[in-house]
Design a protein around this motif. Structure first.
Motif, PDB file in Angstrom:
ATOM      1  N   LEU A 419      -9.523  10.669  36.184  1.00 45.30           N
ATOM      2  CA  LEU A 419     -10.030  11.921  35.603  1.00 45.30           C
ATOM      3  C   LEU A 419      -9.148  12.395  34.445  1.00 45.30           C
ATOM      4  CD1 LEU A 419     -11.097  13.769  38.870  1.00 45.30           C
ATOM      5  CD2 LEU A 419     -12.608  13.141  36.985  1.00 45.30           C
ATOM      6  N   TYR A 420      -7.833  12.260  34.614  1.00 43.13           N
ATOM      7  CA  TYR A 420      -6.925  12.628  33.519  1.00 43.13           C
ATOM      8  C   TYR A 420      -7.161  11.727  32.303  1.00 43.13           C
ATOM      9  CZ  TYR A 420      -3.901  16.224  35.510  1.00 43.13           C
ATOM     10  OH  TYR A 420      -3.415  17.412  36.001  1.00 43.13           O
ATOM     11  N   LEU A 421      -7.234  10.403  32.561  1.00 44.66           N
ATOM     12  CA  LEU A 421      -7.423   9.479  31.429  1.00 44.66           C
ATOM     13  C   LEU A 421      -8.716   9.788  30.694  1.00 44.66           C
ATOM     14  CD1 LEU A 421      -6.262   5.916  32.598  1.00 44.66           C
ATOM     15  CD2 LEU A 421      -4.987   7.659  31.373  1.00 44.66           C
ATOM     16  N   GLY A 422      -9.772  10.058  31.482  1.00 42.12           N
ATOM     17  CA  GLY A 422     -11.070  10.385  30.881  1.00 42.12           C
ATOM     18  C   GLY A 422     -10.982  11.628  30.017  1.00 42.12           C
ATOM     19  N   THR A 423     -10.256  12.632  30.508  1.00 38.39           N
ATOM     20  CA  THR A 423     -10.150  13.890  29.751  1.00 38.39           C
ATOM     21  C   THR A 423      -9.263  13.716  28.518  1.00 38.39           C
ATOM     22  OG1 THR A 423     -10.288  14.939  31.903  1.00 38.39           O
ATOM     23  CG2 THR A 423      -9.851  16.378  30.044  1.00 38.39           C
ATOM     24  N   TYR A 424      -8.205  12.896  28.646  1.00 39.77           N
ATOM     25  CA  TYR A 424      -7.384  12.583  27.462  1.00 39.77           C
ATOM     26  C   TYR A 424      -8.277  11.974  26.379  1.00 39.77           C
ATOM     27  CZ  TYR A 424      -3.159  12.961  30.460  1.00 39.77           C
ATOM     28  OH  TYR A 424      -2.173  13.398  31.297  1.00 39.77           O
ATOM     29  N   LEU A 425      -9.151  11.067  26.832  1.00 40.16           N
ATOM     30  CA  LEU A 425     -10.034  10.356  25.897  1.00 40.16           C
ATOM     31  C   LEU A 425     -11.053  11.325  25.283  1.00 40.16           C
ATOM     32  CD1 LEU A 425     -10.689   7.471  24.847  1.00 40.16           C
ATOM     33  CD2 LEU A 425     -12.351   7.288  26.692  1.00 40.16           C
ATOM     34  N   LEU A 426     -11.604  12.187  26.128  1.00 39.78           N
ATOM     35  CA  LEU A 426     -12.603  13.164  25.659  1.00 39.78           C
ATOM     36  C   LEU A 426     -12.055  14.002  24.500  1.00 39.78           C
ATOM     37  CD1 LEU A 426     -15.346  14.871  26.484  1.00 39.78           C
ATOM     38  CD2 LEU A 426     -13.665  16.436  27.439  1.00 39.78           C
ATOM     39  N   GLY A 427     -10.856  14.523  24.696  1.00 39.18           N
ATOM     40  CA  GLY A 427     -10.242  15.363  23.659  1.00 39.18           C
ATOM     41  C   GLY A 427      -9.907  14.567  22.408  1.00 39.18           C
ATOM     42  N   THR A 428      -9.518  13.311  22.623  1.00 41.80           N
ATOM     43  CA  THR A 428      -9.188  12.466  21.468  1.00 41.80           C
ATOM     44  C   THR A 428     -10.434  12.241  20.612  1.00 41.80           C
ATOM     45  OG1 THR A 428      -7.554  11.362  22.840  1.00 41.80           O
ATOM     46  CG2 THR A 428      -8.127  10.270  20.782  1.00 41.80           C
ATOM     47  N   VAL A 429     -11.542  11.950  21.294  1.00 41.27           N
ATOM     48  CA  VAL A 429     -12.806  11.728  20.563  1.00 41.27           C
ATOM     49  C   VAL A 429     -13.190  13.016  19.826  1.00 41.27           C
ATOM     50  CG1 VAL A 429     -15.276  11.251  20.839  1.00 41.27           C
ATOM     51  CG2 VAL A 429     -13.601   9.910  22.114  1.00 41.27           C
ATOM     52  N   ALA A 430     -13.048  14.154  20.517  1.00 42.96           N
ATOM     53  CA  ALA A 430     -13.396  15.442  19.882  1.00 42.96           C
ATOM     54  C   ALA A 430     -12.536  15.670  18.638  1.00 42.96           C
ATOM     55  CB  ALA A 430     -13.206  16.577  20.876  1.00 42.96           C
TER      56      ALA A 430
END
Lengths: 504, 169
Positions: A419-430
Motif C-alpha cells: 500500500l505504501y509503495l502504491g501510494t508513493y507511485l500514485l504521488g509520483t505519477v501525479a
C-alpha cells in the motif's frame, strides 16, 4: 461480506468526530493566551473566531448521538479517518485568516501536514508570522505526533467502549500498558520528558547564540516539539539553517532519533531493559538503513566536489539521512538536494524516507519492523528452497520478545508495504503529470506519504491545487497506515451503492 | 603644489572606493532566492545580494556574527563582522519589517570555514533602507462571530447534557 454502516452507526461516528473537533477548539486556548501575552490582538481575534466555529460545529456533531453505544472496530476506523480530516479543517480556520496562507486550502494543507507530523508547508512569509500562529502550528505537531485519538484517550474524554479499537485505528500496533488509557498516558509522559529536556537544552544553546529570553524559550519549545514528534516545522523559513549551530542540529538529531523509536521500546528501556535497544529487529533495521544511507549520502556529497570530508558531511549529509527517516528538518536547501547530493545521495534519502521510523512511534513510512519481517521472510524462502523437502524451517525475530515469523505476520507487513509503495507511485505519477521531473516528483511523493517532510522544492504556495490535494491525501493516508482510509472509501462505495452501479 | 596634492588624494580616494567590494563591484544584485538557485559555477565568486534582515543576529562559531536575510520568501545566511551586524536597527518579525541590506561577499555553496554551510561571507555590508513597525489590522467582526459561535456551542452543549440525562432516567 461487507459490513455497511447504518444511520445509527453514522450518528455514533459523528458524535465522536464532534468530540475531536471540540478538542481542537479547546486547544486554541493556548494560542489565544500566547496572542494576549504578545499583544497580537488581530491574531487573537482570528483564534476566537476559529474557536467559536470549532466549538459550535463540534457540539452540533456531538448532538447526533447523545448516548453512543460501544465503539466497534469499523466505527473506530471511520471515526479516525473522518476525525483527522475534521480536526485539520477546524484547525485551519485561524491560520486561513492569518494572511500567511493564499487560501483556506493552503491553511488546511499545513494543518494536515502538522497533525500528521509531515512538515511539508505552503505557508507564505513565515518569518513575519505571529507568535501565536507559530505556536498553533507547532502545537498541532505535538498533538498529531501522539495522535489526536490518543490525546483524547489520555484525557479519557467520554470514550467509553472501544478505546483500544480507536487506538489501533490511528496506526498504532502495540498496547504498551495493560490498560489502553494508561498506554495513552504513558505516551504523553514520555513525550513530556523529552520535550522538557529538549526545550531546556536548545534554550541554553539559543541563549549562547544571542536569542532573547522569550524568543529563546519559544524557539526551543517549537523545535523540540517538531523534532521529537518527527514533524519538521520550524518558526523560520530557513528551518534549522537559520540557527547556524552544530549544537542545535545535534540536539534536534537526538530528539528525532528518540521520536522514531517505538514507544513500547521506550517503555522497556524505561523499565531498565536497555539490552532491548540492541536486540530489537526494528532498531537493528533502522540502524542498518541509516548507516548504509549515510555512507551513500557521503559518497554523493563528496563526489559533487563541493563538500570536504568532515563536519560538513555530518551536518548536511548524515543529518538529512536521519531527518528523512523522521522529522524532515532541513539543514540544506531543496535545490541542494537536487544539485549537490548526486543521484546516489538522493536515492539514499528517498529510501530512508520510504522506510521511515518504528511502529508505534511518532514517525511515518513503511516502518523498520515491517522491512525487517519481509527481509526475514525472503531469507526463509531461500532457506526452504535449499533445504531437503521433508524439513520444516522456522525463523525467529526479536521484537520486545522472541517471536516466530508466521505467514500472518509476513502477510500483514507485506500488505502495508504494498500500500505504501502504491501510494508513493500514485504521488509520483501525479507530480509527473503536473510537469515535475521524475526525481522531484518521486522525492516529494515519498516525503508526503511517509510523513517525512523533506522537500526538494516542489511543495510551495504556487504548487497546483490538484497536487496539493494529492499530497494532503498522501499525508493523511500514510499517517493512518491506509486501513482506516480504505474502510472509509469502502463505506462511501457501499453508501452510494457504487458496486451496484458498476455491476449494472 | 597644493592642488596637485589634493588631486592626488582625491584620485587615491576614488580608486580606493572603486576597487573596494562595497562600491566597486558591478555584478547584478541578486535576491536570496536567486542565490540559492545560482549556477554552482559561481561557487567561490563575489556576488551582490539584497534582502531584509530577519530575526536577530547570532553568534558565529570562530568569531563574527550571522545575519539571515530574506528575499522572495527565501532566507540566506550572511557571515558578517560585529560592526556590520550592529548597524542593523530593525530585524524583520511579526511586529517589524527589517532593514533592507545590500551585501557584497563571497558565495560558498559548502563553506569550508562553517562546516559546509551554504553562506555568503560579507566583504561589505550596507543598510539601504530602514525597516520599521508593521501595522496590525484589527477586525472586530471576527471576535463577534467567534463569541457568537461560542454562545451557540454553549447552548448545544447544554442541550446535549439535558438530552443525555433525560435518556438515562
Amino acid at each position: 461480506m461487507w459490513l455497511k454502516l447504518g444511520r445509527g452507526d453514522l450518528m455514533l461516528v459523528a458524535h465522536y468526530v464532534g468530540m475531536l473537533v471540540v478538542g481542537i477548539g479547546l486547544a486554541m486556548t493556548i494560542p489565544v493566551i500566547t496572542g494576549l501575552l504578545y499583544r497580537e490582538w488581530a491574531v487573537v481575534l482570528d483564534f476566537v473566531l476559529g474557536m467559536g466555529v470549532a466549538l459550535a460545529v463540534g457540539t452540533l456533531l456531538m448532538n447526533a448521538d447523545i448516548r453512543p453505544e460501544h465503539v466497534r472496530h469499523t466505527h473506530a476506523l471511520a471515526i479516525t479517518a473522518f476525525g483527522w480530516i475534521a480536526a485539520a479543517m477546524a484547525a485551519a480556520v485561524p491560520l486561513a485568516l492569518s494572511g500567511n496562507y493564499g487560501s483556506y486550502l493552503d491553511a488546511t494543507f499545513d494543518t494536515i501536514s502538522g497533525l500528521t507530523v509531515s512538515g511539508l508547508t505552503v505557508v507564505q512569509d513565515l518569518d513575519h508570522m505571529a507568535v501565536s500562529d507559530n505556536m498553533w502550528r507547532h502545537l498541532l505537531q505535538l498533538i498529531g505526533g501522539q495522535g489526536i485519538v490518543v490525546a483524547a484517550l489520555s484525557f479519557a474524554v467520554g470514550l467509553r467502549g472501544g478505546a483500544f479499537s480507536l487506538y489501533l485505528a490511528e496506526g498504532r500496533d502495540e498496547r504498551i500498558m495493560p490498560n489502553v488509557l494508561h498506554t495513552a498516558r504513558f505516551i504523553w509522559f514520555v513525550t513530556a520528558v523529552y520535550v522538557a529536556a529538549g526545550t531546556a537544552t536548545i534554550f541554553a544553546e539559543l541563549t549562547y547564540l544571542g536569542f532573547s529570553l522569550d524568543r529563546g524559550i519559544l524557539h526551543a519549545f517549537w523545535l523540540t516539539a517538531a523534532a521529537f514528534d518527527t514533524g519538521g516545522f520550524a518558526p523560520q523559513r530557513m528551518n534549522l539553517m537559520y540557527y547556524h549551530s552544530l549544537m542545535v542540529e545535534m540536539t534536534a538529531l537526538v530528539l528525532m532519533i528518540a521520536g522514531s523509536i517505538n514507544f513500547a521500546l521506550h517503555a522497556h528501556v524505561w523499565r531498565g531493559a536497555r539490552g532491548e535497544l540492541w536486540k530489537n529487529l526494528e532498531t537493528r533495521v533502522l540502524a542498518g538503513v541509516v548507516a548504509a544511507g549515510s555512507v551513500l549520502v557521503a559518497v554523493g556529497l563528496t563526489a559533487s566536489g563541493r563538500f570536504e570530508p568532515g563536519l560538513g558531511l555530518l551536518r548536511k549529509g548524515v543529518f538529512q539521512m536521519i531527518s528523512g527517516h523522521s522529522a524532515g528538518h532541513q539543514t540544506v536547501y531543496g535545490t541542494q538536494l537536487l544539485q549537490d547530493f548526486g543521484s546516489v545521495g538522493l536515492i539514499a534519502i528517498i529510501i530512508g524516507m520510504a522506510v521511515g521510523g518504528s511502529l508505534s512511534s511518532t514517525g511515518g513510512g513503511i516502518k523498520a519492523l515491517r522491512v525487517g519481517v519481509i527481509t526475514k521472510s525472503i531469507l526463509l524462502q531461500v532457506k526452504q528452497a535449499l533445504a531437503p523437502p521433508s524439513s520444516t524451517l522456522r525463523i525467529r525475530y526479536h521484537h520486545l520478545s522472541e517471536r516466530i515469523l508466521t505467514p500472518e505476520v509476513t502477510g500483514a507487513a507485506a500488505t502495508v508495504f504494498i500500500l505504501y509503495l502504491g501510494t508513493y507511485l500514485l504521488g509520483t505519477v501525479a507530480g509527473a503529470i503536473y510537469g515535475y521531473s521524475l526525481p522531484e516528483a518521486l522525492f516529494e511523493s515519498v516525503s508526503a506519504t511517509a510523513n517525512s517532510g523533506l522537500s526538494i522544492g516542489v511543495t510551495s504556495p504556487s504548487m497546483p491545487s490538484g497536487l496539493k490535494l494529492v499530497y494532503m491525501f498522501q499525508m493523511w493516508a500514510g499517517r493512518l497506515e491506509f486501513i482506516a482510509v480504505l474502510v472509509l472509501i469502502a463505506q462511501i462505495v457501499l453508501a452510494f451503492d457504487l458496486k451496484g452501479v458498476l455491476k449494472r | 603644489m597644493r592642488r596637485l596634492l589634493l588631486s592626488a588624494v582625491l584620485l587615491l580616494l576614488f580608486t580606493g572606493v572603486a576597487v573596494s567590494p562595497a562600491f566597486g563591484f558591478t555584478g547584478p544584485t541578486l535576491s536570496p532566492a536567486e542565490v540559492v538557485e545560482i549556477d554552482r559555477a559561481a561557487d567561490g565568486s563575489v556576488i551582490v545580494v539584497e534582502g531584509e534582515a530577519i530575526g536577530e543576529h547570532l553568534r558565529a562559531r570562530g568569531g563574527g556574527r550571522w545575519v539571515n536575510i530574506l528575499g522572495d520568501d527565501v532566507g540566506l545566511g550572511i557571515w558578517v563582522t560585529e560592526e556590520m551586524a550592529e548597524s542593523i536597527e530593525y530585524f524583520g518579525d511579526h511586529r517589524n519589517d527589517g532593514d533592507i541590506v545590500r551585501v557584497v561577499g563571497t558565495l560558498n555553496v559548502a563553506c569550508d570555514v562553517h562546516d559546509g554551510e551554504f553562506d555568503v561571507h560579507a566583504q561589505s555590508f550596507a543598510v539601504i533602507s530602514r525597516g520599521g513597525p508593521r501595522e496590525q489590522e484589527i477586525e472586530p467582526i471576527k471576535g463577534v462571530v467567534g463569541v457568537a459561535g461560542m454562545g451557540i456551542a454553549f447552548v448545544l452543549w447544554r442541550t446535549y447534557r439535558q438530552r443525555r440525562e433525560r435518556r438515562m432516567l
